[in-house]
Design a protein around this motif. Structure first.
Motif, PDB file in Angstrom:
ATOM      1  N   LEU A  16       2.821  16.185  -2.489  1.00  0.00           N
ATOM      2  CA  LEU A  16       3.821  15.135  -2.649  1.00  0.00           C
ATOM      3  C   LEU A  16       3.670  13.811  -1.937  1.00  0.00           C
ATOM      4  O   LEU A  16       3.826  13.050  -2.633  1.00  0.00           O
ATOM      5  CB  LEU A  16       5.090  16.026  -1.994  1.00  0.00           C
ATOM      6  CG  LEU A  16       6.497  14.940  -2.216  1.00  0.00           C
ATOM      7  CD1 LEU A  16       6.541  14.690  -3.660  1.00  0.00           C
ATOM      8  CD2 LEU A  16       7.654  15.912  -1.662  1.00  0.00           C
ATOM      9  N   ALA A  17       3.237  13.983  -0.858  1.00  0.00           N
ATOM     10  CA  ALA A  17       2.781  12.633  -0.163  1.00  0.00           C
ATOM     11  C   ALA A  17       1.782  11.961  -1.008  1.00  0.00           C
ATOM     12  O   ALA A  17       1.903  10.593  -0.998  1.00  0.00           O
ATOM     13  CB  ALA A  17       2.399  12.893   1.364  1.00  0.00           C
ATOM     14  N   ALA A  18       0.660  12.642  -1.376  1.00  0.00           N
ATOM     15  CA  ALA A  18      -0.184  12.027  -2.144  1.00  0.00           C
ATOM     16  C   ALA A  18       0.347  11.346  -3.468  1.00  0.00           C
ATOM     17  O   ALA A  18      -0.070  10.030  -3.590  1.00  0.00           O
ATOM     18  CB  ALA A  18      -1.403  12.757  -2.529  1.00  0.00           C
ATOM     19  N   CYS A  19       1.175  11.978  -3.935  1.00  0.00           N
ATOM     20  CA  CYS A  19       1.641  11.373  -5.336  1.00  0.00           C
ATOM     21  C   CYS A  19       2.574  10.272  -4.931  1.00  0.00           C
ATOM     22  O   CYS A  19       2.639   9.188  -5.605  1.00  0.00           O
ATOM     23  CB  CYS A  19       2.715  12.609  -5.970  1.00  0.00           C
ATOM     24  SG  CYS A  19       1.639  13.927  -6.690  1.00  0.00           S
ATOM     25  N   VAL A  20       3.345  10.216  -4.123  1.00  0.00           N
ATOM     26  CA  VAL A  20       4.196   9.170  -3.555  1.00  0.00           C
ATOM     27  C   VAL A  20       3.072   8.046  -3.267  1.00  0.00           C
ATOM     28  O   VAL A  20       3.596   6.632  -3.527  1.00  0.00           O
ATOM     29  CB  VAL A  20       5.236   9.497  -2.493  1.00  0.00           C
ATOM     30  CG1 VAL A  20       5.815   8.205  -1.644  1.00  0.00           C
ATOM     31  CG2 VAL A  20       6.194  10.608  -2.616  1.00  0.00           C
ATOM     32  N   VAL A  21       2.074   8.180  -2.505  1.00  0.00           N
ATOM     33  CA  VAL A  21       1.231   6.878  -2.067  1.00  0.00           C
ATOM     34  C   VAL A  21       0.708   6.506  -3.327  1.00  0.00           C
ATOM     35  O   VAL A  21       0.774   5.149  -3.672  1.00  0.00           O
ATOM     36  CB  VAL A  21       0.339   7.392  -0.882  1.00  0.00           C
ATOM     37  CG1 VAL A  21      -0.788   6.664  -0.944  1.00  0.00           C
ATOM     38  CG2 VAL A  21       1.032   7.795   0.300  1.00  0.00           C
ATOM     39  N   ALA A  22       0.284   7.431  -4.252  1.00  0.00           N
ATOM     40  CA  ALA A  22      -0.079   6.958  -5.598  1.00  0.00           C
ATOM     41  C   ALA A  22       0.509   5.886  -6.419  1.00  0.00           C
ATOM     42  O   ALA A  22       0.269   4.973  -6.936  1.00  0.00           O
ATOM     43  CB  ALA A  22      -0.902   8.148  -6.413  1.00  0.00           C
ATOM     44  N   LEU A  94       2.564   8.982 -13.025  1.00  0.00           N
ATOM     45  CA  LEU A  94       2.514   9.023 -11.455  1.00  0.00           C
ATOM     46  C   LEU A  94       4.016   9.263 -11.034  1.00  0.00           C
ATOM     47  O   LEU A  94       4.134  10.264 -10.077  1.00  0.00           O
ATOM     48  CB  LEU A  94       1.928   7.742 -10.714  1.00  0.00           C
ATOM     49  CG  LEU A  94       0.515   7.554 -10.963  1.00  0.00           C
ATOM     50  CD1 LEU A  94       0.290   5.866 -10.437  1.00  0.00           C
ATOM     51  CD2 LEU A  94      -0.157   8.698 -10.231  1.00  0.00           C
ATOM     52  N   ALA A  95       4.770   8.729 -11.882  1.00  0.00           N
ATOM     53  CA  ALA A  95       6.542   9.138 -11.342  1.00  0.00           C
ATOM     54  C   ALA A  95       6.814  10.823 -11.630  1.00  0.00           C
ATOM     55  O   ALA A  95       7.445  11.324 -10.851  1.00  0.00           O
ATOM     56  CB  ALA A  95       7.271   8.269 -12.055  1.00  0.00           C
ATOM     57  N   ALA A 121      10.735  14.612 -16.138  1.00  0.00           N
ATOM     58  CA  ALA A 121      10.534  13.839 -17.243  1.00  0.00           C
ATOM     59  C   ALA A 121      11.416  12.685 -17.453  1.00  0.00           C
ATOM     60  O   ALA A 121      11.072  11.419 -17.486  1.00  0.00           O
ATOM     61  CB  ALA A 121      10.279  14.425 -18.391  1.00  0.00           C
ATOM     62  N   ALA A 122      12.498  12.836 -17.288  1.00  0.00           N
ATOM     63  CA  ALA A 122      13.766  11.965 -17.783  1.00  0.00           C
ATOM     64  C   ALA A 122      13.767  10.924 -16.289  1.00  0.00           C
ATOM     65  O   ALA A 122      13.799   9.650 -16.642  1.00  0.00           O
ATOM     66  CB  ALA A 122      14.979  12.225 -17.833  1.00  0.00           C
ATOM     67  N   GLY A 123      13.602  11.367 -15.349  1.00  0.00           N
ATOM     68  CA  GLY A 123      13.639  10.769 -14.035  1.00  0.00           C
ATOM     69  C   GLY A 123      12.443   9.731 -13.889  1.00  0.00           C
ATOM     70  O   GLY A 123      12.350   8.399 -13.568  1.00  0.00           O
ATOM     71  N   ALA A 124      11.362  10.237 -14.346  1.00  0.00           N
ATOM     72  CA  ALA A 124      10.017   9.359 -14.720  1.00  0.00           C
ATOM     73  C   ALA A 124      10.152   8.117 -15.523  1.00  0.00           C
ATOM     74  O   ALA A 124       9.673   6.903 -15.218  1.00  0.00           O
ATOM     75  CB  ALA A 124       8.754  10.193 -14.864  1.00  0.00           C
ATOM     76  N   GLY A 153      10.534  -3.317 -23.006  1.00  0.00           N
ATOM     77  CA  GLY A 153      10.524  -2.097 -24.030  1.00  0.00           C
ATOM     78  C   GLY A 153       9.212  -1.522 -24.442  1.00  0.00           C
ATOM     79  O   GLY A 153       8.945  -0.361 -24.299  1.00  0.00           O
ATOM     80  N   VAL A 154       8.056  -2.278 -24.254  1.00  0.00           N
ATOM     81  CA  VAL A 154       6.750  -1.845 -24.403  1.00  0.00           C
ATOM     82  C   VAL A 154       6.472  -1.120 -23.171  1.00  0.00           C
ATOM     83  O   VAL A 154       5.708   0.070 -23.244  1.00  0.00           O
ATOM     84  CB  VAL A 154       5.741  -3.014 -24.654  1.00  0.00           C
ATOM     85  CG1 VAL A 154       4.244  -2.634 -24.406  1.00  0.00           C
ATOM     86  CG2 VAL A 154       5.944  -3.709 -25.917  1.00  0.00           C
ATOM     87  N   ASP A 155       6.766  -1.346 -21.794  1.00  0.00           N
ATOM     88  CA  ASP A 155       6.524  -0.819 -20.731  1.00  0.00           C
ATOM     89  C   ASP A 155       7.184   0.736 -20.699  1.00  0.00           C
ATOM     90  O   ASP A 155       6.581   1.651 -20.415  1.00  0.00           O
ATOM     91  CB  ASP A 155       6.880  -1.696 -19.303  1.00  0.00           C
ATOM     92  CG  ASP A 155       6.397  -3.082 -19.350  1.00  0.00           C
ATOM     93  OD1 ASP A 155       5.418  -3.164 -20.038  1.00  0.00           O
ATOM     94  OD2 ASP A 155       7.164  -3.706 -18.787  1.00  0.00           O
ATOM     95  N   THR A 156       8.345   0.596 -21.214  1.00  0.00           N
ATOM     96  CA  THR A 156       9.033   1.881 -21.141  1.00  0.00           C
ATOM     97  C   THR A 156       8.496   2.677 -22.440  1.00  0.00           C
ATOM     98  O   THR A 156       8.462   4.306 -21.687  1.00  0.00           O
ATOM     99  CB  THR A 156      10.674   1.591 -21.361  1.00  0.00           C
ATOM    100  OG1 THR A 156      10.886   0.761 -20.511  1.00  0.00           O
ATOM    101  CG2 THR A 156      11.428   3.037 -21.299  1.00  0.00           C
ATOM    102  N   ALA A 157       8.296   2.062 -23.324  1.00  0.00           N
ATOM    103  CA  ALA A 157       7.633   3.137 -24.439  1.00  0.00           C
ATOM    104  C   ALA A 157       6.163   3.710 -23.848  1.00  0.00           C
ATOM    105  O   ALA A 157       6.047   4.869 -24.001  1.00  0.00           O
ATOM    106  CB  ALA A 157       7.205   2.536 -25.718  1.00  0.00           C
ATOM    107  N   GLY A 158       5.646   2.884 -23.081  1.00  0.00           N
ATOM    108  CA  GLY A 158       4.347   3.464 -22.455  1.00  0.00           C
ATOM    109  C   GLY A 158       4.641   4.610 -21.822  1.00  0.00           C
ATOM    110  O   GLY A 158       3.862   5.558 -21.629  1.00  0.00           O
ATOM    111  N   ALA A 159       5.593   4.520 -20.762  1.00  0.00           N
ATOM    112  CA  ALA A 159       5.663   5.645 -19.696  1.00  0.00           C
ATOM    113  C   ALA A 159       6.549   6.743 -20.513  1.00  0.00           C
ATOM    114  O   ALA A 159       5.993   8.010 -20.405  1.00  0.00           O
ATOM    115  CB  ALA A 159       7.109   5.067 -18.891  1.00  0.00           C
TER     116      ALA A 159
END
Length: 178
Positions: A16-22, A94-95, A121-124, A153-159
């Motif tokens: 979890l710490a590694a994920c948060v740092v990344a 990553l999120a 998924a929704a949170g990310a 919109g493009v950014d959110t679509a990518g995520a």
């Protein structure tokens, strides 16, 4: 808590710490890239475009500098939007990984087979959307840059696309384990 359970819990905390740092490092990279003035940002995009064209289009190197510049200019918009899409695809992944690892850690004492994937998924995607809004707002204060709702919109679509693919992969892996 047994020794093996304690070691497993410690490993989950480290993951979890590694994920948060990344995640935070990637957000920092996005912020740093957005802090470049408009000319520098355009120059970086054009340089990458020219490098890719040189590698994939044999005739590109034989063109005159004016012809090369015209080709790069014609590809500028889609290349820049692909950059937005892909950098936020990574942010979304990553999120998602961070939120998913948080779910694993919270449910380590519970039965893991019933973990819900939708909240992570929704949170990310929400995290990516909020950060995209922040990023575009930040660009309002950078010389030669502007905040663009279209880029959000493009950014959110990518995520969204990256997280949707990750959800499919996670569900397939979970079905294979059963």
């Amino acid at each position: 808590m047994s020794s093996s359970a304690s070691n497993e819990h410690r490993g989950q905390c480290v993951r979890l710490a590694a994920c948060v740092v990344a995640l935070l490092l990637w957000m920092g990279l996005i912020f740093f890239m957005s802090a470049n003035d408009g000319d520098h940002s355009q120059g970086m995009s054009d340089g990458v475009t020219s490098l890719v064209l040189s590698a994939v289009w044999p005739g590109y190197s034989g063109m005159s500098p004016d012809e090369q510049a015209a080709v790069v200019e014609s590809l500028s918009f889609p290349v820049r939007k692909a950059g937005h899409f892909s950098e936020y695809a990574v942010l979304g992944l990553l999120a998602f990984a961070t939120l998913r690892q948080g779910q694993v850690l919270r449910s380590s004492q519970a039965i893991r087979t019933t973990r819900k994937i939708a909240p992570a998924a929704a949170g990310a995607v929400v995290i990516a959307f909020v950060y995209a809004c922040f990023d575009e707002f930040h660009q309002l204060f950078v010389a030669g840059r502007s905040g663009q709702p279209f880029d959000v919109g493009v950014d959110t679509a990518g995520a969204f696309v990256a997280v949707a693919i990750a959800v499919v992969v996670v569900r397939m892996r979970e079905r294979c384990r059963v």
